[in-house]
Scaffold this active site. Structure first.
Site, PDB file in Angstrom:
ATOM      1  N   ASP A 222       0.488   1.721 -14.137  1.00  0.00           N
ATOM      2  CA  ASP A 222       0.723   3.137 -13.886  1.00  0.00           C
ATOM      3  C   ASP A 222       0.391   3.397 -12.417  1.00  0.00           C
ATOM      4  OD1 ASP A 222       0.801   5.867 -13.660  1.00  0.00           O
ATOM      5  OD2 ASP A 222      -0.376   6.274 -15.471  1.00  0.00           O
TER       6      ASP A 222
ATOM      7  N   PHE B 248      -6.272   7.454 -16.474  1.00  0.00           N
ATOM      8  CA  PHE B 248      -5.562   8.724 -16.699  1.00  0.00           C
ATOM      9  C   PHE B 248      -4.067   8.454 -16.677  1.00  0.00           C
ATOM     10  CE2 PHE B 248      -3.407  12.611 -15.520  1.00  0.00           C
ATOM     11  CZ  PHE B 248      -3.955  13.508 -16.416  1.00  0.00           C
TER      12      PHE B 248
ATOM     13  N   LYS C 210       4.403  11.697  -8.935  1.00  0.00           N
ATOM     14  CA  LYS C 210       3.694  12.383  -7.842  1.00  0.00           C
ATOM     15  C   LYS C 210       4.457  12.323  -6.503  1.00  0.00           C
ATOM     16  CE  LYS C 210      -0.839  13.158  -9.647  1.00  0.00           C
ATOM     17  NZ  LYS C 210      -1.244  12.341 -10.796  1.00  0.00           N
TER      18      LYS C 210
HETATM   19  C1  LIG Z   1      -1.062  12.431 -12.274  1.00  0.00           C
HETATM   20  C2  LIG Z   1      -0.960  11.195 -13.058  1.00  0.00           C
HETATM   21  C3  LIG Z   1      -0.179  11.120 -14.231  1.00  0.00           C
HETATM   22  C4  LIG Z   1       0.518  12.328 -14.817  1.00  0.00           C
HETATM   23  O1  LIG Z   1       1.530  12.801 -13.971  1.00  0.00           O
HETATM   24  P1  LIG Z   1       2.216  14.224 -14.278  1.00  0.00           P
HETATM   25  O2  LIG Z   1       3.341  14.295 -13.282  1.00  0.00           O
HETATM   26  O3  LIG Z   1       1.180  15.268 -14.077  1.00  0.00           O
HETATM   27  O4  LIG Z   1       2.699  14.169 -15.678  1.00  0.00           O
HETATM   28  C5  LIG Z   1      -0.070   9.900 -14.860  1.00  0.00           C
HETATM   29  N1  LIG Z   1      -0.691   8.796 -14.392  1.00  0.00           N
HETATM   30  C6  LIG Z   1      -1.443   8.837 -13.269  1.00  0.00           C
HETATM   31  C7  LIG Z   1      -2.086   7.579 -12.785  1.00  0.00           C
HETATM   32  C8  LIG Z   1      -1.617  10.035 -12.580  1.00  0.00           C
HETATM   33  O5  LIG Z   1      -2.385  10.068 -11.488  1.00  0.00           O
END
Ligand SMILES: *Cc1c(COP(=O)(O)O)cnc(C)c1O
Length: 402
Positions: free
Chosen positions: A225, A140, A254
Site C-alpha cells: 500500500d 492504515f 493521495k
Molecule cells: C490515506 C491512506 C489510505 C486511504 O486513502 P483515501 O484516499 O483516504 O481512501 C490508504 N492507505 C494509506 C497508506 C493511506 O495513507
C-alpha cells in the site's frame, strides 16, 4: 498571531454547524486559495504548509502544469464511462507501468478503493480456499469496511463490527510472527512499506525482503500500500524501489494526480487477468480529468527533477531535526525517508500543532505524539529552514513551559 477563528471563517463555520455532518475534527479556519507551499485563509492570513492536502498536494498547491492540463481537459471531455477507451487513461497507465514494475493498472478514485481492489484481486487470484490477508499493527489502509478491517488499529473498529472476515494482524517488523500466521487459507500479505498514519515507521533491515521470501515460498501475493509513500514522496518513484523488494500488487492514491482525486492499483501482467470483467469497477475510475492530472504530475516530477529535490530536502529536514534532538529532550526519535518525516516526541503533539498554526505553520500530528510532515517536493530550502525554525522554537518553548 492569527486570531482563531478568524472573523470571516466564522460565517463558513456556521454553515458547517448547520449543514455538514460533524465527523471531522476541523481547525476553526476556512482556507480560500493556495500556491506552492503557501495557503491563505478567508482573512488573507498566509500559512506555510508542510502538510499540504494531507499528502495529496505533493507538488504544492495548484501546481501550474496540473492546473493547465485539467483546464484544457475539462473543456474538451469531462467524463466517459469505462465502456470506452480514452487515450489519456492508456497513456497514464503506460507512464505508471514504465516507472514501476511493468504491470497493468486498474483506476479508481481514492486510496481505500484501490485497497478494496487489491483485496478482491488477492481472493480472486489465489485458489478458492485462500482468502486470508495478513496486515500489520499500526498500519492504515482506508475507511471502507474492507480497508477498515485490514487496518490493524482497534481505535478504527469501535462500534463498526462485525468487520469483514479474513484479516489477520501481525506486529510490524516481526518476520517470525508473520510466518506463524500463514496457513492453507492465506492469500496475501498487505503492508505499507513505510507506515504513514502509523507515525512514519520505516521497516527494519531485511523485513520487506523476508516478506517477499515468505510470499514466494507459500504462493501468496505481496501487496504494498503505497497510497502515502508512492509517487515520488520518498525520493524514489515508489518506496519499494528504495528497499529493492518488488511487490506483486501496489496501491496508489493521495499524490497520484497532484491534488485531483484519483487512485490506482497496479499488478503484474500475469496476475491482472484475475480481476476479470464483471468482478470489480469504479464509475469515475481513470476519468479524463484524473488521467490528465496524473500525467501532468509525473511530467512535472521528471522535468523539474523533483525526485532529487525530495532526497535533498529530506536530508535537510533530517539534519535539522537530529540537531534539535541533541538539544531538546522532548524529541524521542527522528524518522525521515525523503519527504516522509516523523518527529516522535515524549509529549502529546496536538498542542504543538496548534502553536505552529498560530505562528502560521501547518503541520500534522499522528498517533498522539508524532509530528508528521509531508511537504511538497517543490518546497524551497529557505521555506524548509523557515518551517524548521518555527517548529524547533515551538517544541523548545514547550520544554520551557513544562
Ligand atoms: C490515506 C491512506 C489510505 C486511504 O486513502 P483515501 O484516499 O483516504 O481512501 C490508504 N492507505 C494509506 C497508506 C493511506 O495513507
Amino acid at each position: 498571531m492569527v486570531q482563531v477563528p478568524t472573523a470571516r471563517s466564522q460565517e463558513t463555520i456556521a454553515l458547517f454547524e448547520k449543514y455538514v455532518i460533524p465527523n471531522y475534527g476541523r481547525f476553526p479556519v476556512s482556507l480560500t486559495r493556495g500556491e506552492g507551499s503557501f495557503v491563505w485563509d478567508s482573512d488573507d492570513n498566509r500559512y506555510l504548509d508542510l502538510f499540504p492536502g494531507w499528502g495529496c498536494n505533493l507538488l504544492g498547491h495548484c501546481p501550474p502544469r496540473v492546473v493547465e492540463a485539467v483546464r484544457e481537459q475539462v473543456g474538451r471531455l469531462i467524463h466517459v464511462p469505462n465502456t470506452w477507451y480514452t487515450d489519456a487513461q492508456g497513456q497514464w497507465a503506460r507512464l505508471l507501468s514504465e516507472r514501476s514494475f511493468g504491470g497493468q493498472a486498474f483506476f479508481c478514485n481514492s486510496g481505500t478503493e484501490a485497497v478494496e481492489a487489491a483485496i478482491k484481486l488477492a481472493r480472486l487470484h489465489t485458489p478458492k480456499q485462500r482468502y486470508k490477508i495478513i496486515t500489520f499493527e499500526g498500519g492504515f489502509h482506508g475507511r471502507t469496511l474492507g480497508s477498515t478491517s485490514a487496518t490493524a488499529q482497534p481505535k478504527y473498529h469501535e462500534g463498526l463490527g462485525p468487520l469483514v472476515a479474513g484479516f489477520v494482524y501481525a506486529p510490524y517488523g516481526n518476520l517470525d510472527a508473520v510466518a506463524a500466521l500463514i496457513d492453507d487459507e492465506t492469500a496475501a500479505i498487505l503492508i505499507e512499506p513505510i507506515q504513514g498514519e502509523g507515525g512514519i515507521r520505516i521497516p527494519p533491515d531485511g523485513f520487506l525482503q523476508g516478506l517477499r521470501k515468505l510470499a514466494d515460498e507459500h504462493g501468496l501475493l505481496l501487496m504494498f500500500d503505497e497510497v502515502q509513500s508512492g509517487c515520488g514522496r520518498t525520493g524514489d518513484w515508489f518506496a519499494y524501489q528504495r528497499f529493492g523488494v518488488v511487490p506483486d500488487v501496489m496501491t496508489l492514491a493521495k499524490a497520484l494526480c497532484g491534488g485531483i482525486a484519483g487512485a490506482a492499483m497496479l499488478t503484474t501482467k500475469e496476475i491482472a487477468p484475475s480481476l476479470r470483467p464483471g468482478m470489480h469497477a469504479a464509475t469515475f475510475g481513470g476519468n479524463p480529468i484524473a488521467a490528465s492530472a496524473g500525467i501532468a504530475m509525473l511530467e512535472t516530477i521528471e522535468q523539474e527533477n523533483l525526485l532529487d529535490a525530495a532526497r535533498k530536502l529530506g536530508d535537510l529536514f533530517r539534519e535539522r531535526f537530529l540537531a534539535l534532538q541533541q538539544e531538546c529532550e522532548l524529541v524521542r526519535e527522528v524518522r525521515v525517508c525523503g519527504l516522509m518525516i516523523g518527529i516522535e516526541l515524549v509529549v502529546e503533539g496536538a498542542p504543538l500543532v496548534q502553536a505552529c498554526m498560530e505562528r502560521r505553520l501547518l503541520v500534522n500530528c499522528t498517533q498522539g505524539t508524532v509530528i508528521r510532515l509531508l511537504p511538497a517536493l517543490t518546497l524551497t530550502e529557505e521555506q524548509a529552514h523557515e518551517g524548521c525554525d518555527i517548529l524547533a522554537d515551538v517544541i523548545q518553548q514547550q520544554t520551557v513551559s513544562e
